[in-house]
Write an enzyme that holds these catalytic residues in place. Structure first.
Site, PDB file in Angstrom:
ATOM      1  N   HIS A 171      11.874  62.708  70.826  1.00 50.45           N
ATOM      2  CA  HIS A 171      11.230  62.271  72.073  1.00 50.45           C
ATOM      3  C   HIS A 171      11.589  60.835  72.463  1.00 50.45           C
ATOM      4  O   HIS A 171      11.331  60.406  73.574  1.00 50.45           O
ATOM      5  CB  HIS A 171       9.705  62.365  71.973  1.00 50.45           C
ATOM      6  CG  HIS A 171       9.088  61.259  71.156  1.00 50.45           C
ATOM      7  ND1 HIS A 171       8.967  61.330  69.793  1.00 50.45           N
ATOM      8  CD2 HIS A 171       8.577  60.050  71.509  1.00 50.45           C
ATOM      9  CE1 HIS A 171       8.399  60.234  69.341  1.00 50.45           C
ATOM     10  NE2 HIS A 171       8.154  59.422  70.353  1.00 50.45           N
TER      11      HIS A 171
HETATM   12  C1  UD1 Z   1       5.153  56.953  74.139  1.00 50.41           C
HETATM   13  C2  UD1 Z   1       5.407  55.611  73.474  1.00 50.41           C
HETATM   14  C3  UD1 Z   1       6.212  55.825  72.193  1.00 50.41           C
HETATM   15  C4  UD1 Z   1       5.562  56.850  71.293  1.00 50.41           C
HETATM   16  C5  UD1 Z   1       5.264  58.115  72.052  1.00 50.41           C
HETATM   17  C6  UD1 Z   1       4.452  59.033  71.183  1.00 50.41           C
HETATM   18  C7  UD1 Z   1       5.628  53.760  75.050  1.00 50.41           C
HETATM   19  C8  UD1 Z   1       6.578  52.803  75.676  1.00 50.41           C
HETATM   20  N1  UD1 Z   1       6.188  54.739  74.324  1.00 50.41           N
HETATM   21  O1  UD1 Z   1       6.402  57.492  74.520  1.00 50.41           O
HETATM   22  O2  UD1 Z   1       6.274  54.597  71.496  1.00 50.41           O
HETATM   23  O3  UD1 Z   1       6.451  57.141  70.241  1.00 50.41           O
HETATM   24  O4  UD1 Z   1       4.492  57.807  73.225  1.00 50.41           O
HETATM   25  O5  UD1 Z   1       4.548  60.351  71.560  1.00 50.41           O
HETATM   26  O6  UD1 Z   1       4.444  53.614  75.200  1.00 50.41           O
HETATM   27  N2  UD1 Z   1       4.263  63.405  79.523  1.00 50.41           N
HETATM   28  C9  UD1 Z   1       3.628  64.550  79.913  1.00 50.41           C
HETATM   29  N3  UD1 Z   1       2.399  64.819  79.369  1.00 50.41           N
HETATM   30  C10 UD1 Z   1       1.798  64.003  78.477  1.00 50.41           C
HETATM   31  C11 UD1 Z   1       2.451  62.822  78.094  1.00 50.41           C
HETATM   32  C12 UD1 Z   1       3.687  62.529  78.629  1.00 50.41           C
HETATM   33  O7  UD1 Z   1       4.127  65.331  80.712  1.00 50.41           O
HETATM   34  O8  UD1 Z   1       0.689  64.310  78.016  1.00 50.41           O
HETATM   35  C13 UD1 Z   1       5.608  63.120  80.087  1.00 50.41           C
HETATM   36  C14 UD1 Z   1       5.546  62.386  81.424  1.00 50.41           C
HETATM   37  O9  UD1 Z   1       6.617  62.845  82.198  1.00 50.41           O
HETATM   38  C15 UD1 Z   1       5.838  60.967  81.030  1.00 50.41           C
HETATM   39  C16 UD1 Z   1       6.802  61.152  79.868  1.00 50.41           C
HETATM   40  O10 UD1 Z   1       6.336  62.311  79.197  1.00 50.41           O
HETATM   41  O11 UD1 Z   1       6.380  60.222  82.077  1.00 50.41           O
HETATM   42  C17 UD1 Z   1       6.864  59.992  78.916  1.00 50.41           C
HETATM   43  O12 UD1 Z   1       5.551  59.621  78.490  1.00 50.41           O
HETATM   44  P1  UD1 Z   1       5.229  58.112  78.112  1.00 50.41           P
HETATM   45  O13 UD1 Z   1       3.846  58.026  77.637  1.00 50.41           O
HETATM   46  O14 UD1 Z   1       5.663  57.206  79.200  1.00 50.41           O
HETATM   47  O15 UD1 Z   1       6.234  57.823  76.914  1.00 50.41           O
HETATM   48  P2  UD1 Z   1       6.505  58.639  75.580  1.00 50.41           P
HETATM   49  O16 UD1 Z   1       7.913  59.068  75.585  1.00 50.41           O
HETATM   50  O17 UD1 Z   1       5.467  59.675  75.380  1.00 50.41           O
HETATM   51  N1  UDP Z   2       2.564  65.342  65.985  1.00 48.68           N
HETATM   52  C1  UDP Z   2       1.702  66.388  66.269  1.00 48.68           C
HETATM   53  N2  UDP Z   2       2.190  67.425  67.015  1.00 48.68           N
HETATM   54  C2  UDP Z   2       3.467  67.484  67.471  1.00 48.68           C
HETATM   55  C3  UDP Z   2       4.328  66.396  67.160  1.00 48.68           C
HETATM   56  C4  UDP Z   2       3.837  65.333  66.442  1.00 48.68           C
HETATM   57  O1  UDP Z   2       0.544  66.381  65.869  1.00 48.68           O
HETATM   58  O2  UDP Z   2       3.832  68.458  68.133  1.00 48.68           O
HETATM   59  C5  UDP Z   2       2.035  64.207  65.208  1.00 48.68           C
HETATM   60  C6  UDP Z   2       2.838  63.848  63.988  1.00 48.68           C
HETATM   61  O3  UDP Z   2       2.484  64.657  62.895  1.00 48.68           O
HETATM   62  C7  UDP Z   2       2.460  62.393  63.793  1.00 48.68           C
HETATM   63  C8  UDP Z   2       2.326  61.889  65.213  1.00 48.68           C
HETATM   64  O4  UDP Z   2       2.115  63.050  66.016  1.00 48.68           O
HETATM   65  O5  UDP Z   2       1.203  62.279  63.164  1.00 48.68           O
HETATM   66  C9  UDP Z   2       3.575  61.197  65.617  1.00 48.68           C
HETATM   67  O6  UDP Z   2       3.567  60.984  66.979  1.00 48.68           O
HETATM   68  P1  UDP Z   2       4.874  60.818  67.850  1.00 48.68           P
HETATM   69  O7  UDP Z   2       6.056  61.368  67.143  1.00 48.68           O
HETATM   70  O8  UDP Z   2       4.541  61.351  69.183  1.00 48.68           O
HETATM   71  O9  UDP Z   2       4.960  59.242  68.016  1.00 48.68           O
HETATM   72  P2  UDP Z   2       5.585  58.083  67.115  1.00 48.68           P
HETATM   73  O10 UDP Z   2       5.004  58.186  65.753  1.00 48.68           O
HETATM   74  O11 UDP Z   2       7.063  58.251  67.140  1.00 48.68           O
HETATM   75  O12 UDP Z   2       5.192  56.849  67.840  1.00 48.68           O
END
Ligand code: UD1
Ligand code: UDP
Length: 364
Positions: free
Chosen positions: A214
């Site tokens: 992601h």
């Molecule tokens: C964010 C964090 C990242 C973390 C990740 C965990 C920042 C800069 N990044 O990245 O550090 O590893 O969360 O998962 O804060 N979206 C949906 N539904 C949701 C959430 C997101 O559709 O419930 C889509 C939207 O199009 C959104 C995109 O995902 O624009 C990215 O979401 P965003 O929260 O901006 O960044 P992440 O890639 O999730």
């Molecule tokens: N995770 C989850 N369901 C998923 C993918 C990840 O519960 O489908 C959990 C994972 O086990 C870990 C956390 O989400 O505890 C990690 O989050 P993510 O990878 O979104 O963010 P990051 O740690 O890279 O910031």
């Protein structure tokens, strides 16, 4: 003491679950309770990116839900800053608690410090030394303005010492261990998977890899992304790969994308730790999952050029494969063949959350 907890993204719910539980335990044993107010920024908003964690992990429902998600970095962070400030004015907390490195973390810490409310940063001191990562910007800035820097590892403490933060800001730095380790120790005993995941594991007879992708540096770069997906496809030809798709990655692939990789919806924490406990190994660009692979004694191939969790690489349980198709495929062979040692307590003793609460209470 009144504590304002700020969360917004999936990994923060998991981290906050451990600390909220430690607060409840503290309140059970003490006559001077901590009042925890939870603010959810709304950064993650799909049911399986947010609600499922609150219900499964019994995190208290947020007192405030800002509903700010799905926009650009500046728009999201700016809107959060404005709304969090309003909540701080209203609640007048003694401390603001933030987690990790997301836009919600930065908005929360900035809003608080400008109003002279001390900030406690959980997962402080991590560095990738890659300032192009939005997460690196968020955590470096948050560390600069926090009063309590709760580090998960010795490396994180050293990073902060090298930056001379304590001398400049009088911050209190401590290595408390990792709240994600606390979470695994607690929830693995009670985690019940959904029928869907149970039958998938049965069908694969435990012979599969677990993958997640992601991170912006991979999903925003078409070449990196297609190399990674190609490599996972190739590996799937011999060992199935199960990939719960982050919505960001799902949007990129589109709904008609077909592949050998078993693409599934994002799963809840209970399903995730069940998948972890049954898989043969992990391919991921997630921060949290790299450590969870270690907690479940599974080898991990990290789909990034650098990691903040360097001790995993140093102990030979994690291979940094970047985004090269050949390196990822090669890493699979290497990591599966070698015997690994998972016995080092790299992330504390499972009482990180309790240590955080004790430290904060000592100050009040
Ligand atoms: C964010 C964090 C990242 C973390 C990740 C965990 C920042 C800069 N990044 O990245 O550090 O590893 O969360 O998962 O804060 N979206 C949906 N539904 C949701 C959430 C997101 O559709 O419930 C889509 C939207 O199009 C959104 C995109 O995902 O624009 C990215 O979401 P965003 O929260 O901006 O960044 P992440 O890639 O999730
Ligand atoms: N995770 C989850 N369901 C998923 C993918 C990840 O519960 O489908 C959990 C994972 O086990 C870990 C956390 O989400 O505890 C990690 O989050 P993510 O990878 O979104 O963010 P990051 O740690 O890279 O910031």
């Amino acid at each position: 003491m009144k504590l304002l907890t700020i969360v917004g993204a999936r990994p923060q719910f998991i981290k906050a679950a451990s600390v909220s539980r430690a607060i409840q335990q503290y309140n059970h044993n003490n006559s001077n309770p901590i009042q925890e107010i939870i603010l959810h920024t709304g950064q993650h908003y799909d049911k399986n990116m947010s609600d499922v964690f609150f219900s499964e992990m019994q995190i208290p429902q947020p007192n405030y839900h800002l509903g700010i998600g799905g926009s650009s970095h500046g728009a999201m962070t700016g809107r959060m800053l404005e709304k969090i400030e309003e909540v701080i004015f209203q609640e007048k907390p003694d401390v603001v608690l933030v987690y990790g490195d997301t836009n919600s973390t930065l908005a929360g810490s900035l809003a608080a410090v400008k109003l002279h409310i001390p900030v406690a940063h959980v997962e402080a001191g991590l560095r990738s030394f890659n300032i192009n990562m939005p997460e690196e910007v968020n955590r470096v800035l948050t560390d600069q303005i926090s009063k309590w820097l709760f580090c998960p590892t010795e490396t994180a403490v050293k990073n902060l010492q090298n930056e001379g933060i304590a001398e400049r800001t009088q911050a209190l730095i401590s290595n408390v261990g990792d709240v994600m380790y606390d979470a695994v120790l607690f929830y693995r005993k009670i985690a019940k998977p959904t029928d869907k995941i149970s039958s998938l594991i049965d069908k694969l007879s435990g012979n599969f890899y677990l993958a997640t992708v992601h991170r912006a540096e991979n999903t925003d770069d078409p070449i990196r992304f297609s190399n990674i997906m190609d490599a996972l496809n190739n590996i799937s030809e011999t060992t199935p790969v199960v990939l719960p798709l982050h919505p960001r990655t799902r949007k990129l692939l589109g709904s008609d994308y077909r592949s050998q990789v078993r693409l599934i919806e994002p799963v809840g924490y209970f399903d995730m730790i069940t998948l972890l406990s049954h898989c043969q190994g992990v391919f991921t660009d997630s921060g949290g999952l790299q450590k969870e692979a270690f907690f479940f004694k599974k080898p991990c191939v990290t789909l990034r050029d650098e990691t903040e969790w360097v001790e995993l690489v140093e102990h030979g349980v994690n291979i940094l494969a970047g985004s090269s198709r050949e390196t990822i495929i090669g890493a699979e062979k290497l990591i599966i063949q070698e015997h690994k040692n998972y016995s080092n307590p790299l992330y504390g003793d499972g009482s990180a959350a309790q240590k955080i609460i004790t430290s904060l209470m000592e100050a009040f």
